[in-house]
Design a protein around this motif. Structure first.
Motif, mmCIF file in Angstrom:
data_model
loop_
_atom_site.group_PDB
_atom_site.id
_atom_site.type_symbol
_atom_site.label_atom_id
_atom_site.label_comp_id
_atom_site.label_asym_id
_atom_site.label_seq_id
_atom_site.Cartn_x
_atom_site.Cartn_y
_atom_site.Cartn_z
ATOM 1 N N VAL A 1 0.847 -1.198 0.000
ATOM 2 C CA VAL A 1 0.000 0.000 0.000
ATOM 3 C C VAL A 1 0.882 1.247 0.000
ATOM 4 O O VAL A 1 0.659 2.201 -0.748
ATOM 5 N N CYS A 2 1.913 1.213 0.827
ATOM 6 C CA CYS A 2 2.828 2.345 0.923
ATOM 7 C C CYS A 2 3.483 2.620 -0.430
ATOM 8 O O CYS A 2 3.557 3.766 -0.873
ATOM 9 N N ASP A 3 3.936 1.560 -1.089
ATOM 10 C CA ASP A 3 4.570 1.728 -2.397
ATOM 11 C C ASP A 3 3.628 2.406 -3.380
ATOM 12 O O ASP A 3 4.046 3.271 -4.152
ATOM 13 N N ARG A 4 2.375 1.995 -3.326
ATOM 14 C CA ARG A 4 1.421 2.590 -4.272
ATOM 15 C C ARG A 4 1.165 4.052 -3.939
ATOM 16 O O ARG A 4 1.016 4.887 -4.833
ATOM 17 N N LEU A 5 1.093 4.369 -2.656
ATOM 18 C CA LEU A 5 0.923 5.769 -2.259
ATOM 19 C C LEU A 5 2.090 6.603 -2.774
ATOM 20 O O LEU A 5 1.912 7.656 -3.390
ATOM 21 N N VAL A 6 3.292 6.097 -2.492
ATOM 22 C CA VAL A 6 4.489 6.822 -2.919
ATOM 23 C C VAL A 6 4.507 6.937 -4.439
ATOM 24 O O VAL A 6 4.850 7.978 -4.996
ATOM 25 N N GLY A 7 4.084 5.862 -5.090
ATOM 26 C CA GLY A 7 4.055 5.841 -6.548
ATOM 27 C C GLY A 7 3.179 6.925 -7.148
ATOM 28 O O GLY A 7 3.459 7.432 -8.242
ATOM 29 N N CYS A 8 2.126 7.308 -6.439
ATOM 30 C CA CYS A 8 1.295 8.373 -7.010
ATOM 31 C C CYS A 8 1.523 9.701 -6.302
ATOM 32 O O CYS A 8 0.657 10.570 -6.283
ATOM 33 N N GLY A 9 2.693 9.858 -5.722
ATOM 34 C CA GLY A 9 3.109 11.194 -5.289
ATOM 35 C C GLY A 9 2.868 11.563 -3.837
ATOM 36 O O GLY A 9 3.148 12.687 -3.439
ATOM 37 N N VAL A 10 2.352 10.641 -3.037
ATOM 38 C CA VAL A 10 2.157 10.960 -1.619
ATOM 39 C C VAL A 10 3.519 10.935 -0.919
ATOM 40 O O VAL A 10 4.288 9.986 -1.087
ATOM 41 N N THR A 11 3.831 11.978 -0.185
ATOM 42 C CA THR A 11 5.146 12.046 0.451
ATOM 43 C C THR A 11 5.064 12.106 1.967
ATOM 44 O O THR A 11 6.059 12.361 2.637
ATOM 45 N N SER A 12 3.875 11.888 2.527
ATOM 46 C CA SER A 12 3.738 11.830 3.978
ATOM 47 C C SER A 12 2.855 10.656 4.355
ATOM 48 O O SER A 12 1.733 10.540 3.860
ATOM 49 N N VAL A 13 3.373 9.810 5.217
ATOM 50 C CA VAL A 13 2.651 8.593 5.561
ATOM 51 C C VAL A 13 2.639 8.416 7.073
ATOM 52 O O VAL A 13 3.658 8.593 7.742
ATOM 53 N N LEU A 14 1.455 8.113 7.592
ATOM 54 C CA LEU A 14 1.330 7.773 9.003
ATOM 55 C C LEU A 14 1.005 6.285 9.068
ATOM 56 O O LEU A 14 -0.033 5.847 8.582
ATOM 57 N N ASN A 15 1.901 5.517 9.649
ATOM 58 C CA ASN A 15 1.787 4.061 9.582
ATOM 59 C C ASN A 15 1.410 3.444 10.926
ATOM 60 O O ASN A 15 2.143 3.566 11.901
ATOM 61 N N PHE A 16 0.276 2.770 10.938
ATOM 62 C CA PHE A 16 -0.161 2.075 12.139
ATOM 63 C C PHE A 16 0.153 0.588 12.089
ATOM 64 O O PHE A 16 -0.045 -0.119 13.074
ATOM 65 N N PRO B 1 2.361 -2.729 12.135
ATOM 66 C CA PRO B 1 3.612 -3.046 12.829
ATOM 67 C C PRO B 1 4.697 -3.578 11.911
ATOM 68 O O PRO B 1 5.117 -4.711 12.034
ATOM 69 N N VAL B 2 5.126 -2.744 10.989
ATOM 70 C CA VAL B 2 6.237 -3.085 10.102
ATOM 71 C C VAL B 2 7.062 -1.836 9.840
ATOM 72 O O VAL B 2 6.560 -0.721 9.951
ATOM 73 N N VAL B 3 8.314 -2.057 9.514
ATOM 74 C CA VAL B 3 9.170 -0.945 9.101
ATOM 75 C C VAL B 3 8.955 -0.726 7.621
ATOM 76 O O VAL B 3 9.162 -1.637 6.822
ATOM 77 N N LEU B 4 8.518 0.439 7.237
ATOM 78 C CA LEU B 4 8.259 0.719 5.827
ATOM 79 C C LEU B 4 9.515 1.207 5.133
ATOM 80 O O LEU B 4 10.271 2.015 5.675
ATOM 81 N N ASN B 5 9.691 0.715 3.921
ATOM 82 C CA ASN B 5 10.801 1.158 3.087
ATOM 83 C C ASN B 5 10.330 2.226 2.134
ATOM 84 O O ASN B 5 9.455 1.964 1.319
ATOM 85 N N VAL B 6 10.918 3.413 2.230
ATOM 86 C CA VAL B 6 10.506 4.501 1.341
ATOM 87 C C VAL B 6 11.737 5.274 0.892
ATOM 88 O O VAL B 6 12.766 5.252 1.562
ATOM 89 N N PRO B 7 11.614 5.967 -0.242
ATOM 90 C CA PRO B 7 12.716 6.848 -0.655
ATOM 91 C C PRO B 7 12.868 7.981 0.364
ATOM 92 O O PRO B 7 11.928 8.299 1.090
ATOM 93 N N PRO B 8 14.057 8.593 0.399
ATOM 94 C CA PRO B 8 14.336 9.565 1.457
ATOM 95 C C PRO B 8 13.473 10.820 1.397
ATOM 96 O O PRO B 8 13.372 11.539 2.394
ATOM 97 N N SER B 9 12.836 11.065 0.275
ATOM 98 C CA SER B 9 12.006 12.268 0.182
ATOM 99 C C SER B 9 10.656 12.076 0.863
ATOM 100 O O SER B 9 9.897 13.025 1.013
ATOM 101 N N VAL B 10 10.349 10.845 1.258
ATOM 102 C CA VAL B 10 9.058 10.565 1.890
ATOM 103 C C VAL B 10 9.211 10.516 3.405
ATOM 104 O O VAL B 10 10.164 9.947 3.923
ATOM 105 N N ASP B 11 8.286 11.174 4.088
ATOM 106 C CA ASP B 11 8.258 11.147 5.545
ATOM 107 C C ASP B 11 7.321 10.073 6.036
ATOM 108 O O ASP B 11 6.154 10.036 5.658
#
Lengths: 232, 232
Positions: B168-183, B185-195
């Motif tokens: 889900v995170c990958d798809r969000l990032v893929g369409c330009g979302v750069t801020s994610v609040l994650n509930f 229980p996993v460590v998300l992998n994102v490019p450094p421009s994403v918070d």
DNA sequence: AGGTGTGAAAGTGTTCACAGCC
DNA sequence: GGCTGTGAACACTTTCACACCT
């Protein structure tokens, strides 16, 4: 001099380290589930998203549990981290405030793998008292003191509306609870012997908004590149 | 040289300060509601549970908005803090994963006073797609990209099971979302421009368990008293 | 060779204490 | 007199780099 449990370092694991141990633990459990017997600091650091030197320093606070040239034994490290975190014993948790959030918390099965037992659900609304949520009956907040004593509750989770949080907290503290996880958007006042941790959705969103604003601002265009670590 | 918005300090508010600004803001709003016109750093610090010097230093990063001998104007400070946090504009939020937690989040009305708008709810389970939650229809995750674009979503809230979170995170990032609040229980992998900010119930409980264990341990009896700040 | 454990350096955050302004 | 804003001291955290072990 005899000591049964060979305590690694006498005291004082840095708070920053304590906050990361659960993350390592979760990763280690996943590795264990997939049958990985040992892991290097480099690899575990990559999985958990930290710097490998930091990981090694964190683990060194627990003792010397790695093998040079090899890495860490996954099983053994799970045991050591669990022990350090106090997960070898079971902690009874009471959730106060069985609204949407309280219900979600009660149903959140994997409440930290093991180590925690949801022992009681409490609410002030008589119309839901007696309902079963996640297999447990909702009890009336009137009998909080009784329930805390009867179930040996040591951690209270406050999921009430903001207005009720402080008085619920006072009552928890009054009957000996010294660890509180607070979801209500208020600053709780407690004596220094009590630990409070806060989870606040709107604060998290506001922090994200701050960074989001910076990204789309006039700022940062020119000096954006070439400054390593200007983001984080 | 002309500058319309008198920018206080050109750049770089410490992260620790940013994390506290929302707390100050909430206290200030409460003060405003009860009609308090000005407040000293000492008093605001007491309310928010911080050291007054820290509070003054935090606020000084926004500019010199206090008056010596008097304190801070509540209204004006609310405005300045809100502006700094980016709350003068509205941010659209999408919640992905409408289980117990997602529902609780959607219904959590005071989603940070103002500044945030829940724009979309998404889930993979076809049997709940179409349901209304908190007045909004649940849409299918298939059309995530479409919804993000259509609603100008800038913050994604991941409330899915752990297994689904990364994709889900990958798809969000893929369409330009750069801020994610994650509930999840996993460590998300994102490019450094994403918070990414993480909220993790079991981690919080484990940290509490660590301290709880220490309290009831052999440790700490003797040197418990007289060390100011030995807790915290 | 490979990888841990750790001094030492660098970076961040907190607290003190007071000069300076209202 | 009261209170802000801030230099300077202190404390904590991260990162580097390498000695040392297997």
């Amino acid at each position: 001099m005899t000591r049964r449990t060979p305590r690694p370092r006498e005291r004082g694991i840095p708070e920053a380290t304590v906050a990361r141990l659960p993350v390592y633990l979760r990763a280690l459990q996943a590795l264990n589930d997939q049958g990985t017997p040992t892991i290097s600091s480099e690899d575990l650091a990559a999985i958990t998203g930290v710097n490998s030197a930091k990981l090694r320093k964190d683990l060194s606070h627990l003792g010397s549990y790695g093998t040079r040239g090899v890495g860490y034994d996954v099983d053994y490290l799970i045991y050591q981290v669990s022990r350090e975190l106090g997960l070898t014993q079971d902690w009874s948790v009471a959730i106060i405030g069985i609204g949407n959030l309280g219900r979600a918390l009660a149903n959140y099965g994997g409440f930290g793998s093991r180590g925690f037992r949801i022992a009681a659900l409490l609410d002030a609304d008589s119309s839901i008292v007696g309902d079963k949520v996640a297999g447990l009956p909702v009890r009336h907040i009137e009998i909080l003191e009784e329930v805390v004593a009867g179930e040996s509750v040591s951690i209270g989770v406050i999921a009430t509306p903001a207005a009720a949080a402080q008085s619920v907290c006072d009552r928890l503290v009054g009957c000996g609870v010294t660890s509180v996880l607070n979801f209500a958007p208020v600053v709780l006042n407690v004596p220094p012997s009590v630990d409070v941790r806060k989870v606040d959705l709107s604060i998290e969103l506001q922090i994200l908004a701050f960074h989001e604003q910076r990204k789309s601002d006039g700022y940062g265009g020119p000096e954006w590149f070439g400054i390593p670590g200007s983001l984080t």
